[in-house]
Design an enzyme around this catalytic site. Structure first.
Site, PDB file in Angstrom:
ATOM      1  CG  ASP A 126      -1.662   1.251   1.458  1.00 34.08           C
ATOM      2  OD1 ASP A 126      -1.851   1.996   0.470  1.00 34.08           O
ATOM      3  OD2 ASP A 126      -2.066   1.522   2.606  1.00 34.08           O
ATOM      4  CG  ASN A 184      -3.064   5.303  -1.041  1.00 33.58           C
ATOM      5  OD1 ASN A 184      -3.125   4.262  -0.391  1.00 33.58           O
ATOM      6  ND2 ASN A 184      -3.957   5.631  -1.950  1.00 33.58           N
ATOM      7  CG  ASP A 212      -5.946   3.120   0.598  1.00 37.80           C
ATOM      8  OD1 ASP A 212      -5.044   2.257   0.699  1.00 37.80           O
ATOM      9  OD2 ASP A 212      -6.601   3.292  -0.451  1.00 37.80           O
ATOM     10  CG  ASP A 216      -1.435   1.550  -3.695  1.00 39.16           C
ATOM     11  OD1 ASP A 216      -0.251   1.278  -3.953  1.00 39.16           O
ATOM     12  OD2 ASP A 216      -1.779   2.294  -2.750  1.00 39.16           O
ATOM     13  CG  ASP A 258      -6.920 -12.708 -13.097  1.00 42.82           C
ATOM     14  OD1 ASP A 258      -7.680 -13.456 -13.720  1.00 42.82           O
ATOM     15  OD2 ASP A 258      -6.392 -13.020 -12.015  1.00 42.82           O
ATOM     16  CG  ASP A 283     -11.702 -15.971 -12.856  1.00 38.14           C
ATOM     17  OD1 ASP A 283     -11.018 -16.437 -11.932  1.00 38.14           O
ATOM     18  OD2 ASP A 283     -12.926 -15.777 -12.770  1.00 38.14           O
ATOM     19  CD  GLU A 303      -9.661 -20.244 -11.833  1.00 43.55           C
ATOM     20  OE1 GLU A 303      -9.560 -20.442 -10.614  1.00 43.55           O
ATOM     21  OE2 GLU A 303     -10.357 -19.324 -12.318  1.00 43.55           O
ATOM     22  CG  HIS A 330      -6.235 -15.454  -6.224  1.00 38.48           C
ATOM     23  ND1 HIS A 330      -5.668 -16.097  -7.293  1.00 38.48           N
ATOM     24  CD2 HIS A 330      -7.544 -15.275  -6.537  1.00 38.48           C
ATOM     25  CE1 HIS A 330      -6.598 -16.306  -8.220  1.00 38.48           C
ATOM     26  NE2 HIS A 330      -7.739 -15.823  -7.786  1.00 38.48           N
ATOM     27  CG  ASP A 331      -9.230 -18.478  -5.948  1.00 40.88           C
ATOM     28  OD1 ASP A 331      -9.651 -17.532  -5.258  1.00 40.88           O
ATOM     29  OD2 ASP A 331      -9.449 -18.572  -7.172  1.00 40.88           O
TER      30      ASP A 331
END
Length: 554
Positions: free
Chosen positions: A21, A23, A25, A29, A98, A199, A255, A328-329
């Site tokens: 990150d 910034n 928040d 990003d 992706d 995907d 995928e 990520h899954d």
């Protein structure tokens, strides 16, 4: 003929929301990614696969896209993206986007129009069905829980959503949909991206009969036989290849949920008419569990071996493998397949890396894997952010399929959030991921496990991955050697050989925390040890989680 560059490449997956990150928040990003490109270049990877950064309401963390040609505001601007791409290319890194085109967000302008009326020009961009006997068109369940059909009051019809109700499935039967998708892909290619990870691409063609599915868990029917590898999927991908992919020098990976070896030979055939490779899921699918993936049962090596060996031998000379342990899954590799306790975490992470990177195919590294990041082991539901985890917990506990303790245990083992905790950069607050409040909890073990410590320690997992990547560049046998399974009944060791010309590479990996006998290296002194996670070896034995790869001249 020069070998396709993607066969020699190693790919690193970034989940932007959790990477870095810039910034404050609390959300990763694009500028955070750009700031860490030198770290990835030093690791030695060739390609970066970026999980979605498109405009999205974030119902499924960016996999619900409302505008394919805009950047999510939380991630930055298109100018930020262009700068990141330029900085990647400066460093010789390629970028894979992706591509999520089985479905859009329900906030995409196509769907906003589609639901207005039955005669709207966009109506047929999605899959609408009339009620059947006053209920859903069939009994299909959605991947994230509940029915796969959502009733729309405005037109008194149902639309199909194989995932969340905010992710309506596109109707690929409609030629206009395909043209929209291909034009959008061309736009990104002309911008300079180097490929696509597609995907759930095996789901874009549905069985036109829409039959009921078998009910496995007492709630909804299984739609996978009717939405995976459907009747026109190869036709659509060949059209995509002709109209887009063949016009650029790209890397493409699909995928492919529910893919078989026979189907993979079509998707990733060596004539290049569809895709370069596919992700199959057999080796990461749960051990025959009563409730699908929701179990805390450990894998069995014999089963894992038979799946990996099948994909290696049966695709030989016919299609190309993609190699991965996690993404990520999926839960963290070292927690699922290794041992993430303090004694064996590093050893087992290096063992898993050796095992995977010496196989035939293109290896993928998921962010944090190169430093041995572990599962989060959240013990409160409030810590979870993943729609699949939250919905399944609610559905299973309320319907008596699992009690809360069993469900929490399963989530600790396999929830997607295990892979989505922030990247652990250093020992500062929130692991150096953000100066703000992170969108999901940081794993508290960041004080011990972080990139800064890994880069400072020459024996770290990070440098082990760096060495594996270098070996791939220097030894043709790692790319082209023919696979041969070894010790196929062993309870603890996964072993194989790769053969090319006069060379034979022998790889053995001990998946157990015990010392076990192994006679594959009795004449090790006659070969050249390419890599091992132990400095000293014991004759005729493999130490706990030991891995060795030795190259012999025949």
């Amino acid at each position: 003929m020069e070998k396709a560059w993607w066969k020699k490449s190693v790919i690193y997956q970034i989940y932007p929301r959790s990477f870095a990150d810039s910034n404050g928040d609390g959300i990763g990003d694009i500028n955070g990614i750009t700031a860490h490109l030198d770290y990835l270049k030093d690791l030695g990877v060739d390609v970066i696969w970026l999980s979605p950064v498109y405009q999205s309401p974030n119902d499924d963390n960016g996999y619900d896209i409302s505008d394919y040609q805009a950047i999510m505001q939380e991630f930055g601007t298109m100018e930020d993206f262009d700068r990141m791409l330029e900085e990647m290319h400066k460093r010789g890194l390629k970028l894979v986007m992706d591509l999520v085109v089985n479905h859009t967000s329900d906030e995409h302008r196509w769907f906003v129009e589609s639901r207005k009326s039955k005669d709207n020009p966009y109506r047929d961009y999605y899959i609408w069905k009339d009620p059947k006997d006053g209920k859903e068109p069939n009994n299909w369940g959605a991947c994230f829980g509940g029915s796969a059909w959502e009733y729309d009051e405005e037109t008194e019809m149902y639309y199909l959503h194989c995932f969340s109700k905010k992710q309506p499935d596109l109707n690929w039967e409609n030629e206009k949909v395909r043209k929209e998708v291909f034009d959008m892909m061309t736009w990104w290619c002309e911008k300079g991206v180097d490929g696509f990870r597609m995907d759930v691409i095996s789901m874009i063609s549905k069985d036109p009969a829409y039959p009921d599915g078998i009910v496995h868990n007492g709630l909804y029917g299984d739609n996978s036989p009717y939405v995976c590898n459907g009747p026109r999927v190869h036709e659509y991908l060949q059209e995509m290849n002709q109209k887009v992919l063949s016009k650029f020098d790209l890397i493409t990976v699909g995928e492919a949920a529910g893919v078989t070896v026979e189907e993979a030979k079509k998707y990733a055939n060596l004539d290049g008419s569809e895709l370069n490779m596919v992700f199959q899921f057999e080796h990461v699918d749960a051990p025959t569990a009563e409730h699908g993936k929701w179990t805390d049962k450990r894998f069995e090596l014999k089963r894992l071996r038979s799946i990996l060996n099948k994909w290696q031998t049966q695709l030989e000379g016919k299609a190309w493998n993609s190699l991965y342990w996690d993404n990520h899954d999926q839960p963290r590799a070292v927690s699922r397949f290794g041992n993430d306790g303090p004694m064996y975490r590093e050893l087992s992470a290096k063992m898993l890396a050796t095992c995977l990177h010496m196989l035939k195919g293109t290896p993928y590294i998921y962010q944090g894997e190169e430093i041995g990041m572990t599962n989060a082991y959240f013990d409160k539901m409030e810590d979870y952010r993943d729609i699949e985890s939250i919905n399944t917990y609610k559905e299973f506990t309320e319907n008596g399929l699992m009690n809360p303790e069993e469900m929490m245990s399963a989530l600790k083992a396999v929830s997607r959030d295990n892979a989505r905790t922030p990247m652990q950069w250093n020992t500062s607050a929130h692991a150096g991921f953000t100066t703000g409040e992170p969108w999901i909890r940081v794993n508290p073990n960041y004080l011990q496990i972080n990139a800064e410590a890994a880069v400072e320690d020459k024996n770290s997992i990070y440098y082990y991955y760096q060495k594996l990547i270098k070996l791939r560049k220097n030894y043709e046998i790692i790319i082209d050697g023919i696979f041969e399974g070894l010790l196929e009944e062993d309870e603890n060791i996964y072993a194989y050989a790769r053969n090319l010309g006069s060379q034979r590479l022998v790889v053995a990996c001990n998946f157990s925390g015990e010392e076990v006998s192994c006679d594959l290296f009795d004449r090790a002194e006659e070969g050249k040890e390419l890599i091992s996670n132990y400095e000293y070896h014991k004759d005729g034995m493999l130490k706990p989680y030991e891995a060795r790869a030795i190259l012999f001249e025949k």
